[in-house]
Write an enzyme that holds these catalytic residues in place. Structure first.
Site, PDB file in Angstrom:
ATOM      1  N   GLY A   1       0.768  -1.233   0.000  1.00 14.93           N
ATOM      2  CA  GLY A   1       0.000   0.000   0.000  1.00 14.93           C
ATOM      3  C   GLY A   1       0.796   1.279   0.000  1.00 14.93           C
ATOM      4  O   GLY A   1       0.233   2.371  -0.037  1.00 14.93           O
TER       5      GLY A   1
ATOM      6  N   CYS B   1      27.879  -4.729  26.389  1.00 15.95           N
ATOM      7  CA  CYS B   1      26.820  -4.441  27.348  1.00 15.95           C
ATOM      8  C   CYS B   1      26.060  -3.161  27.029  1.00 15.95           C
ATOM      9  O   CYS B   1      25.316  -2.656  27.865  1.00 15.95           O
ATOM     10  CB  CYS B   1      27.375  -4.371  28.772  1.00 15.95           C
ATOM     11  SG  CYS B   1      28.547  -3.024  29.032  1.00 15.95           S
TER      12      CYS B   1
END
Length: 888
Positions: free
Chosen positions: A105, A844
């Site tokens: 679309g 981390c």
């Protein structure tokens, strides 16, 4: 001569499914379906290279293109025995986009191209159906007027509604051929009034106008937004597919529909889809008419009183069901197919790998592997790791009291509550302020994509399970209820009416996208439970991956959640977060206000038992798994209040005058705290802080082991080190404290001292630092800031424009900048292991939960990634995918 155009269908097919980069997904699959013998209307594809040329050369075309298109049209004419622009035997065309990545679309389409005031009369004569011919012409004028000429499609809709009102009918199909002929005259007047010129009558002019409009739509705002949200490069471009029309709107033996070879919401191995009799394709996806079910089973489940396709057209349904099996076995994946039935004959217009919810993707992947259709490794690769996020959030509590407002179609699963808004712009505006919103629309359109992305849920009054709202919401992971016919929207009064209830804009409703229910107010939720297909896939992923997965956690709740999601340790415990509780912040501020070491040690003695208890709980929960504890990192002024009254309270608690407290706060204030007195610099300036934290760690570990708990593996991390000497100084404090606690308790604790590599100098001189550090944890949040010179707190002001300009294709704080920051990580890893071959290394930063970043970390041989607890399953799957790709 360069080939720009590729034919398909009618025995002359020049492409296949492997050519999606050149032909786009739609063009490649049309060619593939033609090759395997499925009924595909003939046509041709203008390659993505034409799009690239178009944008590189001022919206012009290659010199050879016109001749190649003319030859391709002649080929279609020969196959169909029809003539383009031939009023006596008219060939009509569809013109559609088709990029290599599915963008449902987002770009433009034109159907029924080739009609004009002469050809339409020829179509009447040839078909013997005036209504069909004039309906096709009015559809073409509306689509061409909107897409190519820029006429507001609402003007055409208003004219159509006016005609229905004058005739006293509800559905478009109730209008007669004479009605539609009159409506076409209105449409032609609208075009001339709005553009100043008559509607183009030359079919060749129409064709090139449509081709240009499709290429232009590659850069329309909704396509740009969709590409940005889905990381699709603008450089890919789109192909254009020109195909002979087949008609689902010629009468009651004609239809059009959309189907999925398996249920895209649940993953169930059941044929699923919708169709409309006497309609064209856009009617189904636009939600203009509520469609029918394909199967009897679906109809019974939905309570639809209209006959299913299986009942209405049993012979054609049987062909479609056989095609379903052929396509799924051929592509070895769930297919999203579009089809048209013309006078009882089935035609395939498209197939593509279907978009699906995360739940459905999991189930399909596992069941297809169990069926032997794909391997376990392929099943692992089939599931978008990031999409697991959709499964890791709360759902509605079934036992909670609820007021049901209405029920629509369960278009996209999940639960969401938020304030009602009626426009996409308002949804984006309110969501930007941090509030949750539910976007309520009559039906959504591609122009609403920014609001759909901002919303936590979507509710539409119209549309089916394959409407724009449903397909886009599923792809985004947004809960969606569509086709809620009781919903009446009054945009001017900013109200929605649902039965006897009236809801004002700004009031809260709750959606259950799994049941289609809409509730008044906020409904309580429950945490998800992961089992079944999820458990199977994750178990396969754990067998396939090399890297360990840890979590960033510093509270017992975070640690327990991480373990529940399969974390194999804590990769980052941010100790500063432990100091902000009300009973701790007072002692922390006393320490900050203390004028000397003795005063600081008095305050730190109050904090010691609190820190010890924190670590004790984490060590127990982790039960022998490694726990990486980062020593105090932020500058001390972050723990102080900003207001005068609050600072006076601090002074009183610390036993100093307000003047002294103010002077101390001013002294601690920094012009650039991110690069200021923080990290290991605090430990070196105030070694007593480092010593207190180390003592808390070792005393907690000793207590856990003394109580019969699993042996503790503590990894003590020195933050923001730029030099080996900084690590050496901090390490001595830690080692001395460890020895002291061992002497007091008689218990030896297994521990390591390492550092966080988050400065470019540390990465470049990692070999020196590895002399002192037993492990590296790459802190890619700060490493990205220091390498790129960009503050992540302020980057939002310009990173979107940077992404659109392709300076950084994606936000470098979300997905690692491989060429820059990634090069530093690689250099640090190689340098560290050159000095210490057994150096443990992990990550981390936020990148530890990003699948693309994880693939890079796998490539350079890191041992683990650490991420937020809810992203642990994502990281587990992404690490497996990275390992599988690395072996390929």
């Amino acid at each position: 001569m360069a080939q720009w155009v590729y034919n398909f269908g009618g025995g002359k097919t020049e492409g296949d499914a492997t050519m999606r980069d050149l032909l786009g997904g739609k063009g490649a699959n049309l060619a593939e379906m033609s090759e395997i013998g499925l009924p595909v209307p003939p046509g041709f594809t203008l390659s993505t290279e034409v799009c690239t040329y178009y944008y590189d050369h001022g919206h012009t075309y290659p010199e050879e293109l016109v001749a190649q298109v003319d030859a391709a049209i002649a080929q279609v004419e020969a196959v169909t025995s029809l003539g383009f622009a031939d009023a006596g035997n008219p060939l009509l065309l569809s013109v559609r986009s088709g990029s290599r990545a599915s963008m449902p679309g987002m770009m433009d389409t034109v159907l029924n191209l080739g009609l004009n005031s002469t050809v339409v009369e020829g179509l009447v004569a040839k078909s013997g159906d005036k209504r069909f011919a004039w309906d096709s012409y009015r559809r073409f004028i509306q689509m061409f007027g909107d897409v190519v000429l820029g006429v507001d499609h609402g003007l055409f809709e208003d004219a159509l509604e006016g005609m229905k009102d004058r005739r006293g009918v509800y559905d478009d199909v109730e209008l007669t051929g004479d009605d539609l002929e009159e409506l076409v005259a209105e449409y032609l007047s609208i075009v001339e009034d709005e553009t100043g010129t008559p509607f183009p009558q030359d079919p060749k002019d129409q064709l090139w106008g449509a081709i240009g409009a499709v290429f232009d739509s590659w850069m329309n705002q909704r396509a740009i937004t969709y590409r940005r949200l889905n990381n699709i490069p603008a450089a890919w471009g789109t192909a254009v597919n020109v195909q002979s029309m087949v008609f689902g709107n010629m009468g009651d033996d004609c239809a059009t529909g959309v189907a999925f070879t398996r249920n895209p919401s649940t993953g169930e191995n059941a044929f699923y889809g919708e169709f409309l009799v006497n309609a064209q394709g856009e009617d189904v996806v636009a939600g203009i008419r509520t469609p029918r079910n394909l199967t009897i089973e679906e109809r019974n489940a939905s309570g639809n009183d209209q006959l299913s396709m299986e009942e209405e057209m049993p012979e054609v349904f049987a062909q479609l069901a056989e095609t379903r099996t052929i396509l799924e076995n051929h592509y070895r994946d769930m297919q999203d197919i579009e089809f048209t039935i013309q006078e009882g004959k089935l035609y395939m217009l498209q197939t593509r790998n279907g978009k699906r919810t995360a739940e459905a993707a999991l189930r399909m992947a596992v069941e297809m592997a169990d069926e032997g259709l794909i391997t376990k490794d392929e099943a692992i690769l089939r599931v978008d790791a990031a999409s697991l996020d959709q499964l890791l959030h709360p759902t509605l509590d079934k036992s909670a009291d609820k007021t049901v407002l209405t029920r629509g179609l369960p278009a996209s699963p999940g639960a969401a509550a938020g304030e009602v808004v009626l426009t996409a712009d308002k949804a984006e505006e309110i969501a930007a302020s941090g509030r949750s919103v539910i976007l309520v629309r009559l039906e959504t359109s591609p122009e609403d994509i920014h609001g759909m992305h901002a919303a936590t849920g979507i509710l539409t009054a119209r549309g089916g399970m394959t409407s724009h709202a449903a397909v886009v919401a599923r792809g985004m992971g947004r809960p969606c209820v569509s086709g809620a016919g009781e919903v009446r929207i009054d945009e001017e009064a900013e109200l929605i009416h649902i039965g006897e209830h009236t809801i004002k804009v700004g009031e809260t409703i709750t959606l259950d996208g799994g049941t289609g229910e809409v509730f008044m107010g906020t409904v309580p939720t429950i945490q998800p439970k992961l089992s079944g297909a999820f458990a199977s896939l994750i178990a396969w992923a754990d067998d396939a991956r090399r890297m360990k997965i840890r979590a960033n956690a510093e509270t017992p709740l975070d640690a327990k959640t991480a373990r529940d999601f399969g974390a194999e340790g804590i990769g980052l415990c941010r100790t500063e977060h432990m100091f902000f509780d009300a009973d701790r912040i007072i002692a922390m501020r006393e320490m900050i206000m203390a004028p000397d070491t003795d005063g600081r040690e008095v305050a730190l003695a109050k904090l010691l038992p609190m820190q010890r208890q924190d670590f004790t709980e984490l060590f127990k929960i982790m039960a022998g798994l490694p726990v990486t504890i980062r020593l105090l990192d932020p500058p001390l002024h972050e723990f102080l209040p900003h207001g005068t009254d609050e600072l006076n309270d601090v002074a009183a608690a610390a036993g100093v005058s307000p003047r002294v407290a103010k002077e101390r706060a001013l002294k601690l204030n920094e012009a650039n705290p991110m690069l200021g007195h923080r990290g290991c610099r605090l430990a070196i300036t105030y070694p007593e802080i480092c010593a207190m934290q180390a003592r808390a760690i070792f005393e907690a570990a000793s207590a856990v082991q003394n109580d019969g708990g699993d042996p503790v593996l503590a990894e003590i991390m020195v933050p923001l080190a730029a030099t080996a000497r900084e690590v050496e100084i901090c390490r001595k404090i830690i080692d001395d404290t460890a020895e002291a606690v061992r002497g007091e308790t008689g218990i030896a604790v297994d521990y390591m001292v390492g550092t966080m590599i988050e400065l470019p100098r540390a990465a470049l001189l990692a070999g020196e630092i590895a002399d002192q550090a037993e492990f590296f944890s790459f802190g890619t949040n700060d490493l990205t800031q220091t390498a790129l010179g960009i503050s992540r707190d302020d980057a939002g002001q310009f990173l979107r424009e940077y992404a659109e300009a392709e300076i950084y294709p994606v936000d470098p704080f979300v997905s690692i900048d491989v060429d820059g920051v990634g090069a530093l990580v690689r250099t640090g890893a190689e340098g560290g292991r050159a000095t210490r071959p057994d150096l443990k290394m992990g990550i981390c930063g936020e990148h530890g939960g990003d699948p693309d970043s994880i693939e890079f970390f796998e490539s350079i041989g890191l041992d683990y990634v650490s991420c937020s607890p809810f992203r642990v399953p994502i990281a587990r799957l992404a690490a497996a995918q990275a390992a599988i790709k690395a072996k390929a």
